[in-house]
Scaffold this motif. Sequence first.
Motif, PDB file in Angstrom:
ATOM      1  N   SER A 188      -2.548   3.774  13.391  1.00 64.65           N
ATOM      2  CA  SER A 188      -1.764   3.749  12.157  1.00 64.65           C
ATOM      3  C   SER A 188      -2.654   3.874  10.935  1.00 64.65           C
ATOM      4  CB  SER A 188      -0.939   2.457  12.094  1.00 64.65           C
ATOM      5  OG  SER A 188      -1.773   1.319  11.983  1.00 64.65           O
ATOM      6  N   ILE A 189      -3.839   3.284  10.968  1.00 66.55           N
ATOM      7  CA  ILE A 189      -4.774   3.384   9.844  1.00 66.55           C
ATOM      8  C   ILE A 189      -5.294   4.814   9.716  1.00 66.55           C
ATOM      9  CG2 ILE A 189      -7.042   2.631   9.017  1.00 66.55           C
ATOM     10  CD1 ILE A 189      -6.366  -0.118  10.293  1.00 66.55           C
ATOM     11  N   LEU A 190      -5.621   5.435  10.844  1.00 66.27           N
ATOM     12  CA  LEU A 190      -6.111   6.817  10.811  1.00 66.27           C
ATOM     13  C   LEU A 190      -5.039   7.771  10.306  1.00 66.27           C
ATOM     14  CD1 LEU A 190      -8.085   6.910  14.185  1.00 66.27           C
ATOM     15  CD2 LEU A 190      -9.027   6.777  11.861  1.00 66.27           C
ATOM     16  N   LEU A 191      -3.807   7.576  10.744  1.00 70.95           N
ATOM     17  CA  LEU A 191      -2.716   8.437  10.292  1.00 70.95           C
ATOM     18  C   LEU A 191      -2.463   8.260   8.801  1.00 70.95           C
ATOM     19  CD1 LEU A 191      -0.342   7.901  13.325  1.00 70.95           C
ATOM     20  CD2 LEU A 191      -1.351  10.093  12.653  1.00 70.95           C
ATOM     21  N   THR A 192      -2.516   7.035   8.324  1.00 73.36           N
ATOM     22  CA  THR A 192      -2.333   6.779   6.897  1.00 73.36           C
ATOM     23  C   THR A 192      -3.422   7.444   6.074  1.00 73.36           C
ATOM     24  OG1 THR A 192      -1.268   4.656   7.370  1.00 73.36           O
ATOM     25  CG2 THR A 192      -2.146   4.961   5.147  1.00 73.36           C
ATOM     26  N   SER A 212      -3.281 -11.773  -0.220  1.00 73.08           N
ATOM     27  CA  SER A 212      -2.168 -10.875  -0.496  1.00 73.08           C
ATOM     28  C   SER A 212      -1.274 -11.474  -1.563  1.00 73.08           C
ATOM     29  CB  SER A 212      -1.357 -10.628   0.782  1.00 73.08           C
ATOM     30  OG  SER A 212      -0.284  -9.746   0.545  1.00 73.08           O
ATOM     31  N   THR A 213      -0.560 -10.621  -2.262  1.00 70.77           N
ATOM     32  CA  THR A 213       0.458 -11.055  -3.212  1.00 70.77           C
ATOM     33  C   THR A 213       1.727 -10.250  -2.965  1.00 70.77           C
ATOM     34  OG1 THR A 213      -0.305  -9.462  -4.873  1.00 70.77           O
ATOM     35  CG2 THR A 213      -1.221 -11.690  -4.991  1.00 70.77           C
ATOM     36  N   ASP A 262      -3.025  -4.051   6.485  1.00 72.27           N
ATOM     37  CA  ASP A 262      -3.728  -3.384   5.392  1.00 72.27           C
ATOM     38  C   ASP A 262      -4.071  -1.970   5.845  1.00 72.27           C
ATOM     39  OD1 ASP A 262      -5.212  -2.594   3.266  1.00 72.27           O
ATOM     40  OD2 ASP A 262      -6.721  -4.171   3.405  1.00 72.27           O
ATOM     41  N   LEU A 263      -3.123  -1.056   5.654  1.00 74.92           N
ATOM     42  CA  LEU A 263      -3.302   0.313   6.137  1.00 74.92           C
ATOM     43  C   LEU A 263      -4.409   1.049   5.401  1.00 74.92           C
ATOM     44  CD1 LEU A 263       0.448   1.278   6.527  1.00 74.92           C
ATOM     45  CD2 LEU A 263      -1.191   0.967   8.382  1.00 74.92           C
ATOM     46  N   ASN A 264      -4.706   0.641   4.201  1.00 78.86           N
ATOM     47  CA  ASN A 264      -5.769   1.286   3.426  1.00 78.86           C
ATOM     48  C   ASN A 264      -7.128   0.669   3.685  1.00 78.86           C
ATOM     49  OD1 ASN A 264      -4.025   3.121   2.049  1.00 78.86           O
ATOM     50  ND2 ASN A 264      -3.355   1.411   0.755  1.00 78.86           N
ATOM     51  N   ARG A 279       0.456  -6.416  -1.607  1.00 79.08           N
ATOM     52  CA  ARG A 279      -0.909  -5.937  -1.734  1.00 79.08           C
ATOM     53  C   ARG A 279      -1.873  -6.800  -0.918  1.00 79.08           C
ATOM     54  NH1 ARG A 279       0.552  -6.059  -7.171  1.00 79.08           N
ATOM     55  NH2 ARG A 279      -0.892  -7.795  -7.516  1.00 79.08           N
ATOM     56  N   PHE A 280      -2.744  -6.140  -0.166  1.00 81.69           N
ATOM     57  CA  PHE A 280      -3.717  -6.829   0.668  1.00 81.69           C
ATOM     58  C   PHE A 280      -5.142  -6.552   0.209  1.00 81.69           C
ATOM     59  CE2 PHE A 280      -0.237  -6.866   3.733  1.00 81.69           C
ATOM     60  CZ  PHE A 280      -0.429  -8.061   4.393  1.00 81.69           C
ATOM     61  N   GLU A 281      -6.009  -7.517   0.415  1.00 76.31           N
ATOM     62  CA  GLU A 281      -7.447  -7.301   0.355  1.00 76.31           C
ATOM     63  C   GLU A 281      -8.063  -8.067   1.523  1.00 76.31           C
ATOM     64  OE1 GLU A 281     -10.897  -8.639  -2.640  1.00 76.31           O
ATOM     65  OE2 GLU A 281      -9.603  -7.049  -3.451  1.00 76.31           O
TER      66      GLU A 281
END
Length: 236
Positions: free
Chosen positions: A179-183, A21-22, A229-231, A4-6
């Motif tokens: 990749s971010i846009l596709l996600t 991240s964790t 961080d794809l989100n 998980r990322f922030e």
Amino acid sequence: MTLRFETRASDSPWVESVWTSTSEQVFEMTSVAAVRWGLVFWRREGRSYASVTGPESRSSTAPVPDGATFLGIDFAVGTSLRNAPTPTLLDGGIDLPDTTHRTFRLDGLRWETPGPDDAEALVERLVRAGVVVRDPLVAEVRRGHVPEVSQRTVERRFRTATGLTRGAVRQIERARKASILLTAGMPVADVVTGLEYFDEPHLARALRQYIGHTARQLREGIRGAISLDLNQRTTS
């Protein structure tokens, strides 16, 4: 199995972003291409570690310490360590010695380990001490300025500062954005048009080389961990 990322942007001209991240039941990840070097601190089973990470010219598979918490500082393109030129860090990095919960050693000096909210304060101290330096020409070129030197000089200084060519930096940043846009659900054709890829096979090759996943995998959800961080869960 999660990583998980922030991530938050930074208002420091020396820092691109700060992330935490964790890892939970994660033992390896897809490490995507990256144009920046960074400092990474992590804790696992009561022990503390720190490392300098370099730019990455392609995607690869990398191990992940399970049950660890991470803090990372991604430095702005054009910055570098005084005693570790960025080209020497390309597709690699340096484990920093004598790291404790409170301090770490870098450039022969001991520094206080930062938290997520005081990463920039550490960077300011590193800059004042001359440990972190930068080539202002690279920042000017990144902003669109046309310098009064030859393109050959610009390219040489760009590679010296970043370890990558200007073209490679553009390609990597474009693939990461794709990749971010596709996600997020954007149709492949719209990504091709919006990011000015020649065609869908061109996009597919870029994703395979720099991200390590296909457009379909990104749109349907990646199984496994990835160092991006794809989100884009961004906080201020």
